[in-house]
Design a protein around this motif. Structure first.
Motif, PDB file in Angstrom:
ATOM      1  N   HIS A 181      10.123 -10.001 -13.385  1.00  9.01           N
ATOM      2  CA  HIS A 181      10.987 -10.419 -12.286  1.00  9.01           C
ATOM      3  C   HIS A 181      10.458  -9.920 -10.946  1.00  9.01           C
ATOM      4  CE1 HIS A 181      14.665 -11.203 -10.011  1.00  9.01           C
ATOM      5  NE2 HIS A 181      14.712  -9.929  -9.658  1.00  9.01           N
ATOM      6  N   CYS A 182       9.940  -8.677 -10.940  1.00 11.09           N
ATOM      7  CA  CYS A 182       9.526  -8.081  -9.679  1.00 11.09           C
ATOM      8  C   CYS A 182       8.489  -6.986  -9.931  1.00 11.09           C
ATOM      9  CB  CYS A 182      10.748  -7.487  -8.967  1.00 11.09           C
ATOM     10  SG  CYS A 182      10.408  -6.794  -7.334  1.00 11.09           S
ATOM     11  N   VAL A 183       7.582  -6.811  -8.966  1.00 11.11           N
ATOM     12  CA  VAL A 183       6.631  -5.699  -8.949  1.00 11.11           C
ATOM     13  C   VAL A 183       6.957  -4.837  -7.737  1.00 11.11           C
ATOM     14  CG1 VAL A 183       4.219  -5.031  -8.644  1.00 11.11           C
ATOM     15  CG2 VAL A 183       4.798  -6.982 -10.106  1.00 11.11           C
ATOM     16  N   VAL A 184       7.029  -3.529  -7.946  1.00  3.49           N
ATOM     17  CA  VAL A 184       7.230  -2.589  -6.840  1.00  3.49           C
ATOM     18  C   VAL A 184       5.899  -1.915  -6.546  1.00  3.49           C
ATOM     19  CG1 VAL A 184       8.429  -0.527  -6.025  1.00  3.49           C
ATOM     20  CG2 VAL A 184       9.646  -2.202  -7.448  1.00  3.49           C
ATOM     21  N   ASN A 185       5.426  -2.091  -5.339  1.00  6.95           N
ATOM     22  CA  ASN A 185       4.154  -1.518  -4.926  1.00  6.95           C
ATOM     23  C   ASN A 185       4.404  -0.182  -4.224  1.00  6.95           C
ATOM     24  OD1 ASN A 185       1.632  -0.899  -3.853  1.00  6.95           O
ATOM     25  ND2 ASN A 185       1.780  -2.428  -2.226  1.00  6.95           N
ATOM     26  N   ALA A 186       4.290   0.906  -4.976  1.00  3.16           N
ATOM     27  CA  ALA A 186       4.464   2.259  -4.427  1.00  3.16           C
ATOM     28  C   ALA A 186       3.158   3.028  -4.600  1.00  3.16           C
ATOM     29  CB  ALA A 186       5.617   2.980  -5.118  1.00  3.16           C
ATOM     30  N   THR A 187       2.060   2.394  -4.214  1.00  5.89           N
ATOM     31  CA  THR A 187       0.728   2.936  -4.487  1.00  5.89           C
ATOM     32  C   THR A 187       0.192   3.844  -3.384  1.00  5.89           C
ATOM     33  OG1 THR A 187      -0.234   0.895  -3.575  1.00  5.89           O
ATOM     34  CG2 THR A 187       0.060   1.012  -5.972  1.00  5.89           C
ATOM     35  N   GLY A 188       0.954   4.077  -2.314  1.00  5.12           N
ATOM     36  CA  GLY A 188       0.476   4.963  -1.263  1.00  5.12           C
ATOM     37  C   GLY A 188      -0.819   4.457  -0.648  1.00  5.12           C
ATOM     38  N   LEU A 189      -1.807   5.345  -0.569  1.00  6.76           N
ATOM     39  CA  LEU A 189      -3.104   4.947  -0.005  1.00  6.76           C
ATOM     40  C   LEU A 189      -3.794   3.881  -0.853  1.00  6.76           C
ATOM     41  CD1 LEU A 189      -4.512   8.414   1.113  1.00  6.76           C
ATOM     42  CD2 LEU A 189      -3.684   6.568   2.593  1.00  6.76           C
ATOM     43  N   GLY A 190      -3.378   3.769  -2.122  1.00  8.07           N
ATOM     44  CA  GLY A 190      -3.959   2.754  -2.992  1.00  8.07           C
ATOM     45  C   GLY A 190      -3.712   1.345  -2.516  1.00  8.07           C
ATOM     46  N   ALA A 191      -2.718   1.156  -1.633  1.00  9.78           N
ATOM     47  CA  ALA A 191      -2.439  -0.183  -1.119  1.00  9.78           C
ATOM     48  C   ALA A 191      -3.595  -0.728  -0.292  1.00  9.78           C
ATOM     49  CB  ALA A 191      -1.159  -0.166  -0.280  1.00  9.78           C
ATOM     50  N   ALA A 192      -4.488   0.162   0.165  1.00 13.79           N
ATOM     51  CA  ALA A 192      -5.632  -0.282   0.952  1.00 13.79           C
ATOM     52  C   ALA A 192      -6.636  -1.052   0.109  1.00 13.79           C
ATOM     53  CB  ALA A 192      -6.323   0.913   1.603  1.00 13.79           C
ATOM     54  N   SER A 193      -6.650  -0.796  -1.192  1.00 12.90           N
ATOM     55  CA  SER A 193      -7.636  -1.450  -2.067  1.00 12.90           C
ATOM     56  C   SER A 193      -6.985  -2.240  -3.192  1.00 12.90           C
ATOM     57  CB  SER A 193      -8.576  -0.392  -2.670  1.00 12.90           C
ATOM     58  OG  SER A 193      -7.851   0.585  -3.383  1.00 12.90           O
ATOM     59  N   LEU A 194      -5.683  -2.390  -3.185  1.00 11.79           N
ATOM     60  CA  LEU A 194      -4.977  -3.120  -4.235  1.00 11.79           C
ATOM     61  C   LEU A 194      -5.094  -4.618  -3.989  1.00 11.79           C
ATOM     62  CD1 LEU A 194      -3.064  -2.880  -6.731  1.00 11.79           C
ATOM     63  CD2 LEU A 194      -1.156  -2.990  -5.106  1.00 11.79           C
ATOM     64  N   GLY A 195      -5.631  -5.329  -4.968  1.00 15.63           N
ATOM     65  CA  GLY A 195      -5.765  -6.772  -4.851  1.00 15.63           C
ATOM     66  C   GLY A 195      -4.432  -7.440  -4.577  1.00 15.63           C
ATOM     67  N   GLY A 196      -4.416  -8.357  -3.620  1.00 19.32           N
ATOM     68  CA  GLY A 196      -3.182  -9.009  -3.224  1.00 19.32           C
ATOM     69  C   GLY A 196      -2.473  -8.297  -2.094  1.00 19.32           C
ATOM     70  N   VAL A 197      -2.979  -7.105  -1.718  1.00 17.48           N
ATOM     71  CA  VAL A 197      -2.391  -6.333  -0.614  1.00 17.48           C
ATOM     72  C   VAL A 197      -3.479  -6.019   0.418  1.00 17.48           C
ATOM     73  CG1 VAL A 197      -1.061  -4.304   0.056  1.00 17.48           C
ATOM     74  CG2 VAL A 197      -0.695  -5.335  -2.195  1.00 17.48           C
ATOM     75  N   MET A 198      -4.436  -5.165   0.024  1.00 19.28           N
ATOM     76  CA  MET A 198      -5.588  -4.813   0.866  1.00 19.28           C
ATOM     77  C   MET A 198      -5.140  -4.479   2.293  1.00 19.28           C
ATOM     78  SD  MET A 198      -7.957  -5.132  -1.427  1.00 19.28           S
ATOM     79  CE  MET A 198      -9.534  -5.214  -0.604  1.00 19.28           C
ATOM     80  N   ASP A 199      -4.217  -3.544   2.398  1.00 20.41           N
ATOM     81  CA  ASP A 199      -3.615  -3.201   3.687  1.00 20.41           C
ATOM     82  C   ASP A 199      -4.562  -2.325   4.501  1.00 20.41           C
ATOM     83  OD1 ASP A 199      -2.063  -2.404   5.837  1.00 20.41           O
ATOM     84  OD2 ASP A 199      -0.248  -2.111   4.632  1.00 20.41           O
ATOM     85  N   GLU A 200      -5.108  -2.882   5.566  1.00 18.59           N
ATOM     86  CA  GLU A 200      -6.056  -2.152   6.407  1.00 18.59           C
ATOM     87  C   GLU A 200      -5.376  -1.130   7.312  1.00 18.59           C
ATOM     88  OE1 GLU A 200      -8.305  -5.024   8.548  1.00 18.59           O
ATOM     89  OE2 GLU A 200      -9.376  -5.764   6.764  1.00 18.59           O
ATOM     90  N   GLU A 201      -4.044  -1.140   7.352  1.00 17.70           N
ATOM     91  CA  GLU A 201      -3.322  -0.179   8.191  1.00 17.70           C
ATOM     92  C   GLU A 201      -3.108   1.160   7.487  1.00 17.70           C
ATOM     93  OE1 GLU A 201      -2.818  -0.935  11.343  1.00 17.70           O
ATOM     94  OE2 GLU A 201      -3.762  -2.852  10.840  1.00 17.70           O
ATOM     95  N   CYS A 202      -3.389   1.229   6.189  1.00 12.07           N
ATOM     96  CA  CYS A 202      -3.246   2.493   5.467  1.00 12.07           C
ATOM     97  C   CYS A 202      -4.253   3.510   5.985  1.00 12.07           C
ATOM     98  CB  CYS A 202      -3.472   2.288   3.968  1.00 12.07           C
ATOM     99  SG  CYS A 202      -2.189   1.328   3.159  1.00 12.07           S
ATOM    100  N   MET A 203      -3.828   4.747   6.104  1.00  3.72           N
ATOM    101  CA  MET A 203      -4.734   5.803   6.551  1.00  3.72           C
ATOM    102  C   MET A 203      -4.276   7.146   6.001  1.00  3.72           C
ATOM    103  SD  MET A 203      -3.666   6.516  10.504  1.00  3.72           S
ATOM    104  CE  MET A 203      -2.006   7.085  10.913  1.00  3.72           C
ATOM    105  N   PRO A 204      -5.224   8.023   5.678  1.00  5.69           N
ATOM    106  CA  PRO A 204      -4.854   9.345   5.192  1.00  5.69           C
ATOM    107  C   PRO A 204      -4.583  10.310   6.348  1.00  5.69           C
ATOM    108  CG  PRO A 204      -7.218   9.136   5.177  1.00  5.69           C
ATOM    109  CD  PRO A 204      -6.684   7.814   5.670  1.00  5.69           C
ATOM    110  N   ILE A 205      -3.733  11.275   6.097  1.00  8.84           N
ATOM    111  CA  ILE A 205      -3.599  12.435   6.979  1.00  8.84           C
ATOM    112  C   ILE A 205      -3.882  13.656   6.102  1.00  8.84           C
ATOM    113  CG2 ILE A 205      -2.119  13.788   8.498  1.00  8.84           C
ATOM    114  CD1 ILE A 205      -0.476  11.295   9.019  1.00  8.84           C
TER     115      ILE A 205
END
Length: 346
Positions: A181-205
């Motif tokens: 029914h649903c996928v919850v994406n709680a991958t933290g910094l992993g969202a930067a390399s997760l297929g279907g997301v590839m969020d370039e705004e992710c950054m480590p502190i």
């Protein structure tokens, strides 16, 4: 709608950190059929995820958004309710500054109704060298006990847990038999390399800390404005350990431990609170470990939204809801229950 109405709706949560586990727990409590899939799980000590290395106290950061405040309010009340279990404790807290001469914001802090003893310290109560100070009673916890507690709650509710690195949202949607029914994406910094997301705004502190043993401490402390431009925080925990920090190295992926930083943290912590070694010097602080963690931040703030994606893997093309819940940076524990409730509502 009753929780039984959700019992046939399958949800896959990606990410085993504090936000992922808490989201899985809330969804299971609401009656969903939940599977948690993660490379790292409570009990792991990998530097590939942030949750084991966090300060893990509740203290709202200046400048955070009203959305984050709402999450933190929910989390504060939930964490406070867990005090009788022993995994969360109240913690008297003092903040000092060597450079800032104005802390008038304290009178209008958004959380003053939650923490009514939040107050400015009069000049007469400040130690020599400090320009301003404040105090309040907050909360702290120890990830080493809190994360396994979350895992136990998930097991008790029948949440299925799979240790596996997920490469894409499409892969996550095919983990369980039948339609997800649903996928919850709680991958933290992993969202930067997760297929279907590839969020370039992710950054480590990057955060470097020292875990020490000092069960006799009765309060926590933060001090900013040291001569080298750094700050220090000292956070006692329910297990008798205390976390000493730290650094806020925005954009750094460096997970190596810098010995000079460790020494600086110990010296500044001892200068601020000699009780750490009962007055025996910074060298006598009992070190448990030196640590580095990468806080999962995101330019523009945390992402919390629902989108619908099309997936083909494991059968004919179908639509699956995806709730994104990542990028909270250094506020994971103190926002976790609020973010999880938001995930459930979406």
């Amino acid at each position: 709608m009753s929780s039984s109405s959700f019992s046939s709706q399958k949800v896959v949560v990606i990410g085993g950190g504090v936000v992922g586990c808490t989201s899985a727990l809330i969804l299971a409590q609401r009656g969903y059929d939940v599977t948690l899939v993660a490379r790292d799980l409570p009990g792991d000590q990998s530097q590939g995820w942030a949750s084991p290395w966090a300060g893990a106290n509740w203290h709202s950061f200046p400048g955070s958004s009203s959305q984050v405040h709402a999450w933190e309010r929910i989390a504060y009340l939930k964490l406070k309710s867990l005090i009788p279990t022993g995994i969360v404790q109240t913690l008297p807290w003092v903040s000092y500054s060597k450079t800032a001469d104005d802390n008038s914001y304290i009178d209008s802090a958004w959380y003053n109704d939650l923490i009514p003893d939040h107050k400015t310290l009069p000049k007469s109560e400040l130690p020599n060298g400090y320009l301003t100070g404040s105090s309040l009673t907050t909360l702290s916890l120890a990830p080493a006990t809190y994360l396994p507690w979350l895992l136990t709650q998930l097991n008790n509710l029948g949440v299925k847990i799979i240790r596996r690195k997920v490469e894409s949202l499409e892969e996550a949607a095919s983990f369980v038999a039948g339609n997800v029914h649903c996928v919850v994406n709680a991958t933290g910094l992993g969202a930067a390399s997760l297929g279907g997301v590839m969020d370039e705004e992710c950054m480590p502190i990057r955060g470097q800390t020292v875990l020490a043993r000092a069960p006799w401490l009765t309060y926590g402390l933060s001090v900013d404005g040291f001569k080298d431009g750094t700050f220090v925080y000292i956070i006692p925990r329910p297990d008798g350990n205390v976390i000493l920090g730290g650094t806020m190295d925005v954009g750094s992926w460096d997970t190596s431990i810098h010995q000079e930083t460790t020494e600086r943290i110990l010296k500044n912590a001892y200068e601020s609170m000699p009780e750490l070694s009962k007055g025996q010097g910074w060298e006598k602080i009992e070190i448990v470990s030196s640590n580095v963690g990468l806080r999962p931040a995101r330019r523009g703030g945390a992402r919390m939204e629902l989108e619908v994606v099309k997936v083909k893997k494991g059968g004919p093309e179908r639509k699956v809801g995806v709730v994104h819940a990542y990028g909270i940076g250094p506020a994971g524990y103190q926002s976790s229950w609020g973010m999880a409730e938001n995930v459930g509502d979406l």
